[in-house]
Design a protein around this motif. Structure first.
Motif, PDB file in Angstrom:
ATOM      1  N   LEU A 144       5.046  -3.175  -4.876  1.00  0.00           N
ATOM      2  CA  LEU A 144       5.874  -2.485  -3.881  1.00  0.00           C
ATOM      3  C   LEU A 144       5.960  -0.993  -4.172  1.00  0.00           C
ATOM      4  O   LEU A 144       5.885  -0.172  -3.259  1.00  0.00           O
ATOM      5  N   GLY A 145       6.138  -0.640  -5.444  1.00  0.00           N
ATOM      6  CA  GLY A 145       6.225   0.775  -5.803  1.00  0.00           C
ATOM      7  C   GLY A 145       4.975   1.530  -5.399  1.00  0.00           C
ATOM      8  O   GLY A 145       5.048   2.625  -4.830  1.00  0.00           O
ATOM      9  N   LYS A 146       3.815   0.960  -5.669  1.00  0.00           N
ATOM     10  CA  LYS A 146       2.544   1.601  -5.317  1.00  0.00           C
ATOM     11  C   LYS A 146       2.409   1.729  -3.806  1.00  0.00           C
ATOM     12  O   LYS A 146       2.043   2.796  -3.291  1.00  0.00           O
ATOM     13  N   ALA A 147       2.706   0.656  -3.074  1.00  0.00           N
ATOM     14  CA  ALA A 147       2.566   0.671  -1.618  1.00  0.00           C
ATOM     15  C   ALA A 147       3.519   1.684  -0.975  1.00  0.00           C
ATOM     16  O   ALA A 147       3.137   2.424  -0.057  1.00  0.00           O
ATOM     17  N   LEU A 148       4.735   1.747  -1.452  1.00  0.00           N
ATOM     18  CA  LEU A 148       5.718   2.668  -0.873  1.00  0.00           C
ATOM     19  C   LEU A 148       5.380   4.121  -1.196  1.00  0.00           C
ATOM     20  O   LEU A 148       5.505   4.999  -0.340  1.00  0.00           O
ATOM     21  N   ARG A 149       4.946   4.380  -2.416  1.00  0.00           N
ATOM     22  CA  ARG A 149       4.593   5.760  -2.784  1.00  0.00           C
ATOM     23  C   ARG A 149       3.362   6.236  -2.027  1.00  0.00           C
ATOM     24  O   ARG A 149       3.277   7.401  -1.648  1.00  0.00           O
ATOM     25  N   GLU A 150       2.406   5.333  -1.808  1.00  0.00           N
ATOM     26  CA  GLU A 150       1.226   5.710  -1.039  1.00  0.00           C
ATOM     27  C   GLU A 150       1.577   6.049   0.408  1.00  0.00           C
ATOM     28  O   GLU A 150       0.842   6.775   1.075  1.00  0.00           O
ATOM     29  N   SER A 151       2.704   5.520   0.886  1.00  0.00           N
ATOM     30  CA  SER A 151       3.175   5.827   2.242  1.00  0.00           C
ATOM     31  C   SER A 151       4.152   6.999   2.244  1.00  0.00           C
ATOM     32  O   SER A 151       4.911   7.194   3.202  1.00  0.00           O
ATOM     33  N   ALA A 152       4.168   7.772   1.153  1.00  0.00           N
ATOM     34  CA  ALA A 152       4.967   9.000   1.024  1.00  0.00           C
ATOM     35  C   ALA A 152       6.467   8.744   1.008  1.00  0.00           C
ATOM     36  O   ALA A 152       7.248   9.538   1.523  1.00  0.00           O
ATOM     37  N   HIS A 153       6.872   7.619   0.390  1.00  0.00           N
ATOM     38  CA  HIS A 153       8.293   7.391   0.135  1.00  0.00           C
ATOM     39  C   HIS A 153       8.597   7.839  -1.294  1.00  0.00           C
ATOM     40  O   HIS A 153       7.753   7.736  -2.190  1.00  0.00           O
ATOM     41  N   SER A 154       9.806   8.330  -1.494  1.00  0.00           N
ATOM     42  CA  SER A 154      10.263   8.677  -2.832  1.00  0.00           C
ATOM     43  C   SER A 154      10.943   7.439  -3.410  1.00  0.00           C
ATOM     44  O   SER A 154      11.968   6.987  -2.892  1.00  0.00           O
ATOM     45  N   VAL A 155      10.374   6.866  -4.478  1.00  0.00           N
ATOM     46  CA  VAL A 155      10.828   5.576  -4.992  1.00  0.00           C
ATOM     47  C   VAL A 155      11.418   5.708  -6.388  1.00  0.00           C
ATOM     48  O   VAL A 155      10.764   6.195  -7.311  1.00  0.00           O
ATOM     49  N   GLN A 156      12.664   5.282  -6.539  1.00  0.00           N
ATOM     50  CA  GLN A 156      13.308   5.171  -7.848  1.00  0.00           C
ATOM     51  C   GLN A 156      13.397   3.679  -8.158  1.00  0.00           C
ATOM     52  O   GLN A 156      13.973   2.918  -7.395  1.00  0.00           O
TER      53      GLN A 156
ATOM     54  N   ALA B 253      20.699  18.347  15.145  1.00  0.00           N
ATOM     55  CA  ALA B 253      20.355  18.373  16.562  1.00  0.00           C
ATOM     56  C   ALA B 253      19.576  19.631  16.929  1.00  0.00           C
ATOM     57  O   ALA B 253      18.806  19.640  17.890  1.00  0.00           O
ATOM     58  N   HIS B 254      19.776  20.724  16.170  1.00  0.00           N
ATOM     59  CA  HIS B 254      19.130  21.992  16.502  1.00  0.00           C
ATOM     60  C   HIS B 254      17.899  22.274  15.638  1.00  0.00           C
ATOM     61  O   HIS B 254      17.300  23.330  15.747  1.00  0.00           O
ATOM     62  N   GLN B 255      17.513  21.316  14.791  1.00  0.00           N
ATOM     63  CA  GLN B 255      16.319  21.523  13.992  1.00  0.00           C
ATOM     64  C   GLN B 255      15.091  21.501  14.890  1.00  0.00           C
ATOM     65  O   GLN B 255      14.955  20.648  15.754  1.00  0.00           O
ATOM     66  N   THR B 256      14.202  22.438  14.658  1.00  0.00           N
ATOM     67  CA  THR B 256      12.974  22.505  15.452  1.00  0.00           C
ATOM     68  C   THR B 256      11.783  21.971  14.668  1.00  0.00           C
ATOM     69  O   THR B 256      10.673  21.949  15.181  1.00  0.00           O
ATOM     70  N   ILE B 257      11.995  21.554  13.448  1.00  0.00           N
ATOM     71  CA  ILE B 257      10.907  21.080  12.597  1.00  0.00           C
ATOM     72  C   ILE B 257      11.232  19.669  12.127  1.00  0.00           C
ATOM     73  O   ILE B 257      12.386  19.342  11.850  1.00  0.00           O
ATOM     74  N   ARG B 258      10.204  18.821  12.078  1.00  0.00           N
ATOM     75  CA  ARG B 258      10.433  17.431  11.675  1.00  0.00           C
ATOM     76  C   ARG B 258       9.174  16.881  11.003  1.00  0.00           C
ATOM     77  O   ARG B 258       8.094  17.477  11.072  1.00  0.00           O
ATOM     78  N   LEU B 259       9.327  15.725  10.372  1.00  0.00           N
ATOM     79  CA  LEU B 259       8.216  15.048   9.725  1.00  0.00           C
ATOM     80  C   LEU B 259       7.815  13.809  10.515  1.00  0.00           C
ATOM     81  O   LEU B 259       8.673  13.127  11.079  1.00  0.00           O
ATOM     82  N   GLU B 260       6.515  13.535  10.547  1.00  0.00           N
ATOM     83  CA  GLU B 260       5.988  12.351  11.208  1.00  0.00           C
ATOM     84  C   GLU B 260       5.432  11.435  10.115  1.00  0.00           C
ATOM     85  O   GLU B 260       4.309  11.624   9.641  1.00  0.00           O
ATOM     86  N   PRO B 261       6.215  10.417   9.682  1.00  0.00           N
ATOM     87  CA  PRO B 261       5.793   9.586   8.546  1.00  0.00           C
ATOM     88  C   PRO B 261       4.488   8.836   8.781  1.00  0.00           C
ATOM     89  O   PRO B 261       3.689   8.682   7.863  1.00  0.00           O
ATOM     90  N   ALA B 262       4.265   8.354  10.005  1.00  0.00           N
ATOM     91  CA  ALA B 262       3.081   7.526  10.270  1.00  0.00           C
ATOM     92  C   ALA B 262       1.779   8.288  10.028  1.00  0.00           C
ATOM     93  O   ALA B 262       0.789   7.727   9.564  1.00  0.00           O
ATOM     94  N   THR B 263       1.777   9.586  10.335  1.00  0.00           N
ATOM     95  CA  THR B 263       0.566  10.400  10.188  1.00  0.00           C
ATOM     96  C   THR B 263       0.662  11.408   9.048  1.00  0.00           C
ATOM     97  O   THR B 263      -0.276  12.146   8.792  1.00  0.00           O
ATOM     98  N   ARG B 264       1.808  11.442   8.384  1.00  0.00           N
ATOM     99  CA  ARG B 264       2.098  12.400   7.310  1.00  0.00           C
ATOM    100  C   ARG B 264       1.834  13.829   7.795  1.00  0.00           C
ATOM    101  O   ARG B 264       1.076  14.590   7.197  1.00  0.00           O
ATOM    102  N   GLU B 265       2.515  14.171   8.888  1.00  0.00           N
ATOM    103  CA  GLU B 265       2.380  15.497   9.475  1.00  0.00           C
ATOM    104  C   GLU B 265       3.735  16.199   9.541  1.00  0.00           C
ATOM    105  O   GLU B 265       4.784  15.561   9.679  1.00  0.00           O
ATOM    106  N   LEU B 266       3.673  17.523   9.449  1.00  0.00           N
ATOM    107  CA  LEU B 266       4.828  18.378   9.680  1.00  0.00           C
ATOM    108  C   LEU B 266       4.703  18.914  11.095  1.00  0.00           C
ATOM    109  O   LEU B 266       3.659  19.452  11.472  1.00  0.00           O
ATOM    110  N   VAL B 267       5.764  18.748  11.905  1.00  0.00           N
ATOM    111  CA  VAL B 267       5.691  19.053  13.339  1.00  0.00           C
ATOM    112  C   VAL B 267       6.751  20.082  13.712  1.00  0.00           C
ATOM    113  O   VAL B 267       7.913  19.966  13.313  1.00  0.00           O
ATOM    114  N   GLU B 268       6.308  21.081  14.481  1.00  0.00           N
ATOM    115  CA  GLU B 268       7.237  22.074  15.038  1.00  0.00           C
ATOM    116  C   GLU B 268       6.760  22.382  16.458  1.00  0.00           C
ATOM    117  O   GLU B 268       5.743  23.053  16.644  1.00  0.00           O
TER     118      GLU B 268
END
Length: 225
Positions: A16-28, A130-145
């Protein structure tokens, strides 16, 4: 996403740790339920993922689930079980679990459930969110503005995710290290500086309005304009 993984079963924890980290999750990760409860009380997590596939872990979890459900930040609590009845799953849900999975399970379905529970938890955003113009797209690992998109690396994704949680506010360097390198006990601060430099270059090259500022002797701040 910040995940607290509690699994006495080493093989399941490694998988699980490997799978979650590969999907860009921060795992403790920890192998003890009470240690996990203590870690969850120190800083907020989005999801607490508890593996109770052996009888001892399952019995120990029984009295602790209500406490996990009351942790700071109200994390989603997901339990993975093995060979349990529908009545036992219902009991876990009543005790505070938000979802139960039974082995064998799909890691893809598990991650989608984690995201769905997270979306539900932030359905009513704060004024700053609500006023943030920047966000992350987890499925594609993209930064979006707006219409602009940047593909970023796993560490870059985690660093931005941590900064976005406190957009327009300074975040300590130590907190960024714990978030982006949860599997390491010691990280050279120069590693953070290197990722920040790369991110700044990408933001500038792609015409993003958001800016990544250094807060002298403290950390960094993401200005989501």
């Amino acid at each position: 996403m910040r995940v607290l993984l509690i699994s006495p079963a080493r093989s399941e924890s490694a998988f699980l740790g490997k799978a979650l980290r590969e999907s860009a999750h921060s795992v403790q990760a920890t192998d003890d339920l009470r240690d996990g409860l203590y870690l969850g009380s120190l800083e907020p997590f989005d999801t607490v993922l508890v593996v109770a596939i052996d009888e001892h872990a399952f019995k120990s979890l029984d009295g602790l689930l209500p406490s996990f459900a009351k942790l700071p930040g109200s994390p989603a609590v997901i339990v993975i079980m093995s060979a349990v009845t529908a009545r036992e799953r219902a009991k876990a849900l009543r005790a505070g679990a938000d979802a139960c999975f039974v082995t064998p399970y799909s890691i893809m379905e598990l991650q989608e459930r984690m995201r769905a529970l997270r979306r539900g938890a932030v359905a009513a955003p704060t004024d700053s969110e609500a006023h943030q113009t920047i966000r992350l797209e987890p499925a594609t690992r993209e930064l979006v503005e707006g219409k602009r998109r940047i593909c970023i690396g796993k560490r870059e994704f985690l660093l931005i995710e941590c900064l976005l949680r406190q957009a327009n506010l300074p975040v300590p360097r130590d907190e960024l290290i714990r978030y982006a390198w949860p599997e390491k006990e010691s990280v050279d601060p120069a590693s953070v500086n290197l990722i920040v430099v790369r991110l700044r270059k990408k933001l500038e090259e792609h015409g993003f309005a958001a800016q990544l500022d250094t807060v002298n002797r403290y950390g960094y701040q993401l200005r989501a304009l």
